[in-house]
Design an enzyme around this catalytic site. Structure first.
Site, PDB file in Angstrom:
ATOM      1  N   THR A   1     -14.396   6.291   1.096  1.00  0.00           N
ATOM      2  CA  THR A   1     -14.839   5.866  -0.290  1.00  0.00           C
ATOM      3  C   THR A   1     -15.736   4.982  -0.394  1.00  0.00           C
ATOM      4  O   THR A   1     -16.006   3.855   0.549  1.00  0.00           O
ATOM      5  CB  THR A   1     -13.578   5.121  -0.669  1.00  0.00           C
ATOM      6  OG1 THR A   1     -13.066   4.114   0.011  1.00  0.00           O
ATOM      7  CG2 THR A   1     -12.181   6.158  -0.845  1.00  0.00           C
TER       8      THR A   1
ATOM      9  N   GLU B   1       0.300  -1.270   7.254  1.00  0.00           N
ATOM     10  CA  GLU B   1       0.992  -2.112   6.703  1.00  0.00           C
ATOM     11  C   GLU B   1       2.602  -2.198   7.189  1.00  0.00           C
ATOM     12  O   GLU B   1       3.081  -3.026   7.115  1.00  0.00           O
ATOM     13  CB  GLU B   1       1.069  -2.545   5.379  1.00  0.00           C
ATOM     14  CG  GLU B   1      -0.202  -3.123   4.712  1.00  0.00           C
ATOM     15  CD  GLU B   1      -0.205  -3.157   3.316  1.00  0.00           C
ATOM     16  OE1 GLU B   1      -1.171  -4.139   2.802  1.00  0.00           O
ATOM     17  OE2 GLU B   1       0.674  -2.878   2.426  1.00  0.00           O
TER      18      GLU B   1
ATOM     19  N   ASN C   1     -12.812   3.060   3.886  1.00  0.00           N
ATOM     20  CA  ASN C   1     -13.684   2.720   3.183  1.00  0.00           C
ATOM     21  C   ASN C   1     -14.860   2.445   4.220  1.00  0.00           C
ATOM     22  O   ASN C   1     -14.648   2.900   5.101  1.00  0.00           O
ATOM     23  CB  ASN C   1     -13.513   1.418   2.348  1.00  0.00           C
ATOM     24  CG  ASN C   1     -12.959   0.237   3.352  1.00  0.00           C
ATOM     25  OD1 ASN C   1     -13.245   0.039   4.416  1.00  0.00           O
ATOM     26  ND2 ASN C   1     -12.333  -0.928   2.652  1.00  0.00           N
TER      27      ASN C   1
ATOM     28  N   GLY D   1      -8.169   1.776  -4.501  1.00  0.00           N
ATOM     29  CA  GLY D   1      -8.204   2.289  -3.239  1.00  0.00           C
ATOM     30  C   GLY D   1      -6.766   3.221  -3.141  1.00  0.00           C
ATOM     31  O   GLY D   1      -6.674   4.427  -2.632  1.00  0.00           O
ATOM     32  N   ASP D   2      -5.747   2.559  -3.517  1.00  0.00           N
ATOM     33  CA  ASP D   2      -4.364   3.196  -3.520  1.00  0.00           C
ATOM     34  C   ASP D   2      -4.170   4.481  -4.457  1.00  0.00           C
ATOM     35  O   ASP D   2      -3.524   5.442  -4.041  1.00  0.00           O
ATOM     36  CB  ASP D   2      -3.322   2.137  -3.488  1.00  0.00           C
ATOM     37  CG  ASP D   2      -3.166   1.224  -2.190  1.00  0.00           C
ATOM     38  OD1 ASP D   2      -3.694   1.613  -1.272  1.00  0.00           O
ATOM     39  OD2 ASP D   2      -2.729   0.230  -2.437  1.00  0.00           O
TER      40      ASP D   2
ATOM     41  N   LYS E   1       1.037  -1.169   0.097  1.00  0.00           N
ATOM     42  CA  LYS E   1       0.170  -0.025   0.020  1.00  0.00           C
ATOM     43  C   LYS E   1       0.901   1.308   0.076  1.00  0.00           C
ATOM     44  O   LYS E   1       0.520   2.268  -0.596  1.00  0.00           O
ATOM     45  CB  LYS E   1      -1.210  -0.112   1.258  1.00  0.00           C
ATOM     46  CG  LYS E   1      -2.018  -1.078   1.223  1.00  0.00           C
ATOM     47  CD  LYS E   1      -3.109  -0.867   2.007  1.00  0.00           C
ATOM     48  CE  LYS E   1      -3.927   0.295   1.777  1.00  0.00           C
ATOM     49  NZ  LYS E   1      -4.790   0.078   0.679  1.00  0.00           N
TER      50      LYS E   1
END
Length: 318
Positions: free
Chosen positions: A217, A137, A181, A248-249, A38
């Site tokens: 999102t 992460e 999200n 998303g990234d 990510k």
């Protein structure tokens, strides 16, 4: 200048007609590898959006390391703060179904030993007004240290609270901008099963409590945000997704680049939403939405010119 402090992986991607059920084996239709993580994905998205970007993180001294950094290096990302360690390079094991949905298992490896000292090094040369991007992460303590250093130096901080961890809600409230999200936002808000107006009320309340900008999102429904007291909505593109892995990234990196460039928040939000859609399409997509068009996370991230062309064509839904 944007500094991304986060994960760097090699993605191992298998495709299949449909995702397997628990305990089931299904036949695959293809296999590929792609650079991921990510942190690295968001760094590349910000760089392709036109920002000056530095990536801070770790890779192993193994065969995956060079591939994991290849697209970042090709794009001109500053890798001075990316260290090589004895642990293996992080990997993500991704299965993509015929409908574009996916399941992912991430093995942190080198990412797990990114330290609080690394956090201090990542932020120490940043200037007021620069942008720090974070995800979850790497170890929580390292993220927390980076957020504290950013606040002390008046550096804009953006955190994407993914993947969900036990520390996500606490850390998410510590940044200037938090991106989640729908599921991640429920953890942040401390409420489950919220939709529509109820979600917007929860966002408004969090915004009032923390003063931070809250961005959620919504997949095909676009994105909703509270920023400086106002509610914003933006739509991406109407698409048939090929692979949603990088959407998303892509959104996060494009939003950071827009804010770092001084774009109006609403403009930066819409640009990021379109980019995220393009990341889901197929060869020849646009950022965010465009990221869904090409297989794999980083290969799917669109260039700034692709996004601009799509926006100018008026084919994006406002």
């Amino acid at each position: 200048m944007i500094t991304v402090f986060g994960s760097i992986n090699m993605d191992l991607i298998a495709t299949t007609a449909r995702l397997p059920k628990p305990g089931e084996t299904v036949a695959g239709t293809g296999f590929s590898t792609a650079a991921g993580g990510k942190g690295a994905n968001q760094a590349l998205a910000a760089r392709r959006a036109g920002a000056s970007v530095q990536m801070a993180g770790a890779v192993g001294s193994d065969a995956f390391a060079e591939g994991a950094l290849a697209l970042l290096r090709e794009a001109g990302t500053n890798l001075d703060l990316t260290k090589t360690v004895a642990e293996p390079t992080g990997t993500a094991h991704i299965i993509v179904g015929g409908d574009g949905e996916n399941v992912i298992v991430v093995v942190a490896s080198a990412n797990a030993i990114v330290s609080e000292d690394d956090a201090a090094s990542a932020v120490e040369k940043m200037s007021p007004g620069d942008t720090l991007m974070l995800q979850l992460e790497i170890p929580a303590g390292s993220v927390e240290k980076a957020l504290a250093e950013a606040k002390r130096r008046n550096v804009r901080s953006i955190i994407n609270i993914a993947p969900l961890t036990p520390d996500a809600a606490r850390l998410g409230r510590s940044a200037d901008f938090v991106i989640a999200n729908e599921t991640e936002f429920e953890l942040l808000a401390g409420k489950s099963g919220i939709t529509g107006t109820e979600r917007e009320e929860a966002m408004k309340q969090l915004h009032a409590e923390t003063g931070q900008s809250v961005i959620v999102t919504l997949g095909a429904e676009g994105v909703v945000a509270f920023h400086e007291g106002d509610l914003h909505r933006a739509k991406g593109l109407t698409i048939e997704p090929v692979d949603t892995v990088g959407a998303g990234d892509t959104f996060c990196g494009y939003l950071a680049a827009g804010l770092d460039a001084g774009l109006d928040f609403a403009e930066a939000l819409r640009r990021a939403a379109v980019a995220g859609s393009l990341a889901c399409l197929k060869p020849a997509a646009v950022p965010g939405s465009l990221a869904c068009l090409k297989p794999g996370a980083q290969p799917s991230i669109p260039l700034a010119a692709e996004v601009a062309a799509r926006l100018q064509s008026n084919s994006a839904i406002a």
